[in-house]
Scaffold this motif. Structure first.
Motif, PDB file in Angstrom:
ATOM      1  N   SER A  68      -5.413-109.137  95.911  1.00 25.88           N
ATOM      2  CA  SER A  68      -6.485-110.102  95.664  1.00 25.88           C
ATOM      3  C   SER A  68      -7.682-109.413  95.021  1.00 25.88           C
ATOM      4  O   SER A  68      -8.338-109.986  94.140  1.00 25.88           O
ATOM      5  CB  SER A  68      -6.894-110.804  96.956  1.00 25.88           C
ATOM      6  N   GLY A  69      -7.965-108.162  95.401  1.00 27.85           N
ATOM      7  CA  GLY A  69      -9.039-107.407  94.762  1.00 27.85           C
ATOM      8  C   GLY A  69      -8.744-107.150  93.298  1.00 27.85           C
ATOM      9  O   GLY A  69      -9.632-107.242  92.437  1.00 27.85           O
ATOM     10  N   GLY A  70      -7.495-106.840  92.991  1.00 32.03           N
ATOM     11  CA  GLY A  70      -7.094-106.622  91.598  1.00 32.03           C
ATOM     12  C   GLY A  70      -7.231-107.885  90.760  1.00 32.03           C
ATOM     13  O   GLY A  70      -7.690-107.839  89.612  1.00 32.03           O
ATOM     14  N   SER A  75     -10.107-110.811  86.663  1.00 31.16           N
ATOM     15  CA  SER A  75     -10.779-112.059  86.288  1.00 31.16           C
ATOM     16  C   SER A  75     -12.225-111.789  85.881  1.00 31.16           C
ATOM     17  O   SER A  75     -12.717-112.353  84.892  1.00 31.16           O
ATOM     18  CB  SER A  75     -10.763-113.056  87.454  1.00 31.16           C
ATOM     19  N   GLY A  76     -12.907-110.943  86.629  1.00 26.86           N
ATOM     20  CA  GLY A  76     -14.290-110.596  86.283  1.00 26.86           C
ATOM     21  C   GLY A  76     -14.370-109.878  84.953  1.00 26.86           C
ATOM     22  O   GLY A  76     -15.260-110.147  84.133  1.00 26.86           O
ATOM     23  N   LEU A  79     -13.793-112.403  82.185  1.00 26.80           N
ATOM     24  CA  LEU A  79     -14.975-113.247  82.019  1.00 26.80           C
ATOM     25  C   LEU A  79     -16.091-112.499  81.298  1.00 26.80           C
ATOM     26  O   LEU A  79     -16.721-113.025  80.383  1.00 26.80           O
ATOM     27  CB  LEU A  79     -15.462-113.735  83.384  1.00 26.80           C
ATOM     28  N   LEU A  80     -16.317-111.258  81.699  1.00 27.07           N
ATOM     29  CA  LEU A  80     -17.355-110.454  81.057  1.00 27.07           C
ATOM     30  C   LEU A  80     -16.997-110.188  79.595  1.00 27.07           C
ATOM     31  O   LEU A  80     -17.850-110.299  78.703  1.00 27.07           O
ATOM     32  CB  LEU A  80     -17.530-109.139  81.816  1.00 27.07           C
ATOM     33  N   GLY A  81     -15.729-109.865  79.334  1.00 27.81           N
ATOM     34  CA  GLY A  81     -15.288-109.650  77.953  1.00 27.81           C
ATOM     35  C   GLY A  81     -15.425-110.902  77.109  1.00 27.81           C
ATOM     36  O   GLY A  81     -15.856-110.845  75.948  1.00 27.81           O
ATOM     37  N   SER A  82     -15.084-112.048  77.667  1.00 29.23           N
ATOM     38  CA  SER A  82     -15.231-113.314  76.946  1.00 29.23           C
ATOM     39  C   SER A  82     -16.694-113.599  76.638  1.00 29.23           C
ATOM     40  O   SER A  82     -17.039-114.031  75.539  1.00 29.23           O
ATOM     41  CB  SER A  82     -14.628-114.440  77.783  1.00 29.23           C
TER      42      SER A  82
END
Length: 89
Positions: A68-70, A75-76, A79-82
């Motif tokens: 779940s941490g991975g 996902s983070g 999102l940051l890259g997007s």
């Protein structure tokens, strides 16, 4: 005693008992069946979760936590890259 007399002994005594529930037998049976169904729907997942909890050891929980941490990390990062690509490009 007549078919419509709902008193004890059929003599017009003080104790009256209804012949059928106010809504009828079919409505009462329907409510009973709905209650049983709701109970099964609620008890099934609760019992399954309890059995699953008993079968999972500490080693499994560590791997679930890592997974779940991975997922959160990926996902983070996505999102940051997007955000960076849409803002700067």
């Amino acid at each position: 005693m007549s078919a419509h007399d709902n008193t004890i002994g059929g003599r017009g005594g003080a104790a009256h008992f209804p012949v059928a529930p106010k809504g009828g037998f079919s409505e009462t049976a329907g409510r009973l069946m709905k209650g049983i169904l709701v109970g099964i729907v609620i008890a099934g997942p609760v019992g399954g979760a309890s059995m699953l909890r008993l079968s999972i050891g500490r080693r499994h929980l560590v791997w679930i936590n890592r997974g779940s941490g991975g997922i959160l990390l990926l996902s983070g990062a996505a999102l940051l890259g997007s955000l960076l690509t849409h803002h700067f490009l």
